[in-house]
Write an enzyme that holds these catalytic residues in place. Structure first.
Site, PDB file in Angstrom:
ATOM      1  N   LYS A   1      42.593  44.544  36.254  1.00  0.00           N
ATOM      2  CA  LYS A   1      43.438  45.000  35.157  1.00  0.00           C
ATOM      3  C   LYS A   1      42.728  46.110  34.399  1.00  0.00           C
ATOM      4  O   LYS A   1      41.497  46.254  34.448  1.00  0.00           O
ATOM      5  CB  LYS A   1      43.799  43.842  34.211  1.00  0.00           C
ATOM      6  CG  LYS A   1      42.611  43.101  33.582  1.00  0.00           C
ATOM      7  CD  LYS A   1      42.061  43.724  32.329  1.00  0.00           C
ATOM      8  CE  LYS A   1      40.938  42.894  31.714  1.00  0.00           C
ATOM      9  NZ  LYS A   1      40.205  43.622  30.648  1.00  0.00           N
TER      10      LYS A   1
ATOM     11  N   SER B   1      40.488  37.223  37.558  1.00  0.00           N
ATOM     12  CA  SER B   1      41.553  37.373  38.540  1.00  0.00           C
ATOM     13  C   SER B   1      41.270  36.534  39.780  1.00  0.00           C
ATOM     14  O   SER B   1      42.170  35.899  40.339  1.00  0.00           O
ATOM     15  CB  SER B   1      41.707  38.844  38.922  1.00  0.00           C
ATOM     16  OG  SER B   1      42.801  39.029  39.784  1.00  0.00           O
TER      17      SER B   1
ATOM     18  N   ASP C   1      41.005  35.517  29.995  1.00  0.00           N
ATOM     19  CA  ASP C   1      41.870  36.413  30.768  1.00  0.00           C
ATOM     20  C   ASP C   1      42.606  35.713  31.908  1.00  0.00           C
ATOM     21  O   ASP C   1      43.553  36.282  32.468  1.00  0.00           O
ATOM     22  CB  ASP C   1      41.049  37.570  31.370  1.00  0.00           C
ATOM     23  CG  ASP C   1      40.533  38.539  30.320  1.00  0.00           C
ATOM     24  OD1 ASP C   1      40.961  38.431  29.148  1.00  0.00           O
ATOM     25  OD2 ASP C   1      39.705  39.392  30.665  1.00  0.00           O
TER      26      ASP C   1
END
Length: 293
Positions: free
Chosen positions: A12, A104, A136
């Site tokens: 990101k 992620s 996140d």
């Protein structure tokens, strides 16, 4: 053997990152737009029947106990006895870059094992597990670009126009903790309002944000990062010399700049040795969106 191969874990970019305050427990309050891009790690997950969780590093060597294994252990408490996994990791997103690579990876691991172990946990439950791993992780589980607030747990999906970006990771990385503990970190940026960017302010979900969002705001962490890591300044100036307006993403050392689109898009000049440079596109959605209800 039951397995899931070639599972992407996209990075990101933070289009901006404002620190608006600090809670009594020390956590910082932020506002940001998180944007998914096509710079990805890849996971391969195979079912084990002995209850063991193992990881194989197929490119870059990872820490012995990283977020992938921590995510697998957290989810395994919901699995039937004997269910385990072997996880192969093709690591491409650099560490300490501010691009969310580890988070992620953890999100993709949770989505994969939820399916491989036939757990069928809803997305809301996976997000609760993910938040304990890192702020996140719920964003990557959600699968959409997002307006993010709080300490990272308040997530509103947004729609961004297609765009391309130059992303630069200097050789040096940055430790998030050093930035957030700095005395000279700006912690009082005025709160922004998402409806100021929404094409239809009546919508609560999937707000359509125009191109102006790519130019909005700044990264409050950038001045501290430039002091701690001069290579951040070098990367910004390298892109600036090519006519590109760059800023730092997240709390790492990577910087990015929006590229002009069209047939006359210029090639970047050769970067200094050791730098990682990619031209990336933003994604419409996470490739695994819909893997959890």
């Amino acid at each position: 053997m039951k397995a899931l191969y070639d599972l992407p874990a996209p990075a990101k970019l933070n289009l901006f990152l404002h620190i608006t305050g600090r809670r009594d427990d020390g956590y910082h309050l932020l506002q940001s737009i998180f944007m998914l891009i096509d710079w990805c790690d890849t996971l391969h997950v195979e079912l084990r029947h002995d209850g063991q969780l193992t990881r194989e590093d197929l490119t870059t060597e990872l820490p012995a106990d990283d977020l992938i294994l921590r995510a697998a252990r957290a989810l395994q408490t919901h699995a039937a006895p004997g269910q385990g996994a072997h996880i192969g990791v093709e690591k491409h997103v650099p560490a300490q870059a501010g691009m969310g690579g580890g988070s992620s990876d953890a999100a993709t691991c949770l989505l994969a094992l939820n399916r491989l172990w036939n757990l069928n946990l809803p997305l809301s439950q996976l997000a609760q597990i993910g938040l304990k791993l890192g702020a996140d992780v719920p964003f990557f589980l959600g699968g959409h670009h997002a307006w993010v607030e709080g300490i990272g747990e308040e997530i509103t999906p947004v729609t961004l126009p297609p765009a391309r970006f130059a992303v630069v990771k200097p050789t040096e990385g940055l430790d998030t903790r050093l930035i957030f503990s700095a005395d000279d970190l700006e912690r009082s940026t005025p709160v922004a309002i998402i409806s100021g960017f929404a094409a239809d302010s009546e919508q609560l979900e999937a707000r359509n944000l125009g191109n102006q969002v790519f130019d909005f705001g700044h990264n409050d962490l950038q001045p501290v990062a430039q002091r701690l890591c001069p290579a951040v300044t070098d990367a910004i100036e390298w892109l600036g010399a090519q006519g590109l307006k760059a800023r730092m993403t997240g709390s790492g050392s990577s910087v990015f700049a929006k590229l002009l689109q069209g047939p006359h898009e210029a090639e970047l000049v050769e970067a200094p040795a050791g730098w990682q440079v990619r031209q990336c596109s933003n994604l419409a959605v996470h490739p695994l969106v819909g893997w959890a209800t």
